[in-house]
Design a protein around this motif. Structure first.
Motif, short mmCIF file in Angstrom:
data_model
loop_
_atom_site.label_atom_id
_atom_site.label_comp_id
_atom_site.label_asym_id
_atom_site.label_seq_id
_atom_site.Cartn_x
_atom_site.Cartn_y
_atom_site.Cartn_z
N HIS A 46 36.01 6.32 38.53
CA HIS A 46 36.10 5.28 37.50
C HIS A 46 37.52 5.16 36.92
O HIS A 46 37.73 5.27 35.72
CB HIS A 46 35.10 5.56 36.37
N PHE A 47 38.50 4.91 37.79
CA PHE A 47 39.85 4.62 37.29
C PHE A 47 40.37 3.34 37.92
O PHE A 47 39.83 2.85 38.92
CB PHE A 47 40.82 5.79 37.50
N ALA A 48 41.43 2.76 37.30
CA ALA A 48 41.95 1.45 37.70
C ALA A 48 43.18 1.60 38.59
O ALA A 48 43.61 2.71 38.92
CB ALA A 48 42.29 0.64 36.45
N VAL A 49 43.78 0.44 38.94
CA VAL A 49 44.93 0.43 39.85
C VAL A 49 46.10 1.21 39.27
O VAL A 49 46.84 1.86 40.00
CB VAL A 49 45.34 -1.03 40.15
N LEU A 50 46.29 1.17 37.96
CA LEU A 50 47.40 1.90 37.34
C LEU A 50 47.30 3.39 37.67
O LEU A 50 48.30 4.02 38.05
CB LEU A 50 47.41 1.69 35.82
N THR A 51 46.12 3.95 37.53
CA THR A 51 45.94 5.38 37.85
C THR A 51 46.19 5.63 39.34
O THR A 51 46.78 6.66 39.72
CB THR A 51 44.52 5.84 37.47
N THR A 52 45.76 4.70 40.18
CA THR A 52 46.02 4.84 41.61
C THR A 52 47.51 4.94 41.89
O THR A 52 47.96 5.79 42.66
CB THR A 52 45.45 3.62 42.39
N THR A 53 48.30 4.07 41.25
CA THR A 53 49.74 4.08 41.49
C THR A 53 50.39 5.35 40.96
O THR A 53 51.34 5.87 41.56
CB THR A 53 50.42 2.85 40.86
N VAL A 54 49.89 5.87 39.84
CA VAL A 54 50.44 7.13 39.30
C VAL A 54 50.12 8.29 40.25
O VAL A 54 50.98 9.13 40.52
CB VAL A 54 49.89 7.40 37.89
N ILE A 55 48.88 8.33 40.75
CA ILE A 55 48.50 9.39 41.71
C ILE A 55 49.40 9.31 42.94
O ILE A 55 49.93 10.33 43.41
CB ILE A 55 47.02 9.25 42.11
N TYR A 56 49.59 8.11 43.45
CA TYR A 56 50.45 7.95 44.62
C TYR A 56 51.88 8.38 44.32
O TYR A 56 52.51 9.07 45.11
CB TYR A 56 50.44 6.49 45.08
N ALA A 57 52.40 7.97 43.15
CA ALA A 57 53.80 8.20 42.83
C ALA A 57 54.15 9.67 42.63
O ALA A 57 55.31 10.07 42.81
CB ALA A 57 54.19 7.41 41.58
N THR A 58 53.17 10.50 42.27
CA THR A 58 53.48 11.92 42.09
C THR A 58 53.93 12.57 43.39
O THR A 58 54.61 13.59 43.38
CB THR A 58 52.25 12.68 41.55
N TYR A 59 53.58 11.95 44.51
CA TYR A 59 54.05 12.41 45.81
C TYR A 59 55.58 12.45 45.85
O TYR A 59 56.18 13.40 46.34
CB TYR A 59 53.51 11.45 46.88
N ALA A 60 56.21 11.41 45.29
CA ALA A 60 57.67 11.34 45.29
C ALA A 60 58.27 12.49 44.50
O ALA A 60 59.34 13.01 44.86
CB ALA A 60 58.14 10.00 44.72
N GLY A 61 57.58 12.91 43.43
CA GLY A 61 58.07 14.05 42.66
C GLY A 61 58.14 15.31 43.50
O GLY A 61 59.11 16.07 43.43
N GLY A 62 57.10 15.55 44.31
CA GLY A 62 57.11 16.71 45.19
C GLY A 62 58.20 16.63 46.24
O GLY A 62 58.88 17.62 46.54
#
Length: 407
Positions: A46-62
């Motif tokens: 139950h999360f929206a597109v914003l949360t999806t983009t944040v989850i994806y973007a944490t990859y770049a941090g690693g």
């Protein structure tokens, strides 16, 4: 009769070359594997597109953490230890995703995935080139590129098919990747060390010499635009497909994400004969055209347009990124190429995170379609600015050359 003593080392060299290329591809598969699953995770958690983009973007941090902290380590301690470290990070990521039932766990899984990618990107590229037998030496960099981009493109395609047509859609893809990663670890262990272990351990410095900055800024902006589009397709393409086009099929979503990587790989290989600066201009023009197609596709909810935009944009990204790096490397003193290349990659990986999160924020306010159109227009404008800057730079160089000839 052939000399068996001379053929044995050649066979071992080809064997090592192939195993390292496999290991590179297998680990990179895991970094894009979740792409078709984000919509399913969003539905179940139950999360929206914003949360999806944040989850994806944490990859770049690693990725950025690995590039900056461990970027120089393989020169000092050897390729094998760092590759094995990357395999362990990939396995840990797959295990976290396997049991994930909350957003924080997804975030941890993506950071670990980014760490594995950051450890492998530079180290595995160097190892594949070093392990290449003599007759493959001139094509070794191309093989490394194919392994890298091929793995990235295979991830969403494999996961999309499994999620759409096979039971246990959120577990089976990661179980398969665990097997692939274990086999990659075995491959790294059985292959001889390829480096001579020189250099020192330390944080990778980021800087650009003054004589390179004019070319670097344009190439880096072009890379930023291209990687932002890569991030958009990898993170949000399934949402575009379901919520804008109206097709709820994970296999198609995975194929669309795969197509941008495939186009990038083919374009990178095909652009090697084009002079770097001219190739970056061509790549920017192609990328701008891709963004125009994406704008129309989103406006008219067109599946065909979404796929064409992915292919065209991927080609533009591949040309501008690879030849931009070549243009920068040509002007950089050899002793400073590592830090300049690292700076270039940092710009690229920032581009797959911040713009995508901005897309998520915009989608929350304006809706997904409008946010996607705004994103495409912004990246298209940036690509055109880079194109104009390159043409102006070439024109100025031509005038200076004419004046030098006259005087």
């Amino acid at each position: 009769m052939p000399d068996s003593r001379s053929s044995a080392p050649r066979n071992r060299s080809v064997f090592a070359f192939g195993l390292l290329a496999y290991a590179f591809a297998a680990i990179m598969v895991g970094t894009t594997l979740p792409t078709p699953m984000y919509a399913l995770y969003a539905e179940r958690m139950h999360f929206a597109v914003l949360t999806t983009t944040v989850i994806y973007a944490t990859y770049a941090g690693g990725v950025l953490f690995a590039l900056l902290v461990f970027g120089r380590w393989s020169d000092a301690v050897g390729r094998r230890p760092m590759l094995l470290f990357g395999v362990v990070a990939a396995l840990a990521s797959a295990v976290v995703f396997l049991v994930a039932d909350s957003v924080p766990q997804l975030l941890v899984g993506r950071v670990l995935s980014g760490l594995s990618a950051g450890l492998f990107t530079g180290t595995a590229t160097a190892a594949v080139i070093e392990a290449a037998p003599p007759r493959w030496r001139t094509r070794a960099a191309t093989v490394a590129t194919i392994a890298n981009i091929g793995g990235l493109g295979s991830g969403p395609l494999l996961a999309g098919l499994l999620v759409q047509y096979v039971p246990h859609p959120l577990q089976l893809p990661f179980l398969i990747h665990i097997v692939l990663a274990v086999m990659a670890g075995v491959a790294v262990i059985v292959v001889p060390e390829t480096s001579e272990r020189c250099g020192s351990i330390g944080v990778q410095r980021l800087s650009v010499p003054a004589e390179v900055r004019a070319v670097f800024v344009i190439a880096a902006l072009a890379a930023f635009a291209g990687f932002a589009v890569m991030g958009l397709y990898t993170a949000v393409a399934p949402s575009f497909l379901a919520n804008v086009v109206g097709i709820d099929n994970y296999a198609i979503a995975g194929a669309i994400a795969c197509s941008i990587f495939a186009a990038s790989a083919v374009a990178q290989i095909g652009a090697t004969l084009i002079p770097p600066q001219r190739a970056v201009a061509i790549g920017c023009a192609v990328l701008a055209a891709g963004m125009a197609v994406l704008t129309v596709a989103l406006y008219f909810s067109s599946l065909t347009g979404l796929i064409v935009a992915a292919v065209v944009s991927g080609a533009g990204q591949g040309i501008s990124f690879s030849r931009g790096l070549a243009a920068v490397a040509e002007l950089t003193p050899p002793e400073r190429r590592a830090e300049v290349s690292s700076t270039y990659f940092v710009v690229a990986y920032v581009a797959i995170s911040l713009p995508v999160v901005s897309e998520g924020l915009a989608a929350r306010v304006w809706g997904l379609r409008t946010a996607g159109v705004a994103f495409a227009i912004a990246i298209g404008v940036l690509a055109v600015i880079c194109l104009v800057a390159i043409l102006w730079q070439e024109s100025r160089q031509a005038r200076n050359a004419e004046l030098s000839a006259i005087t």
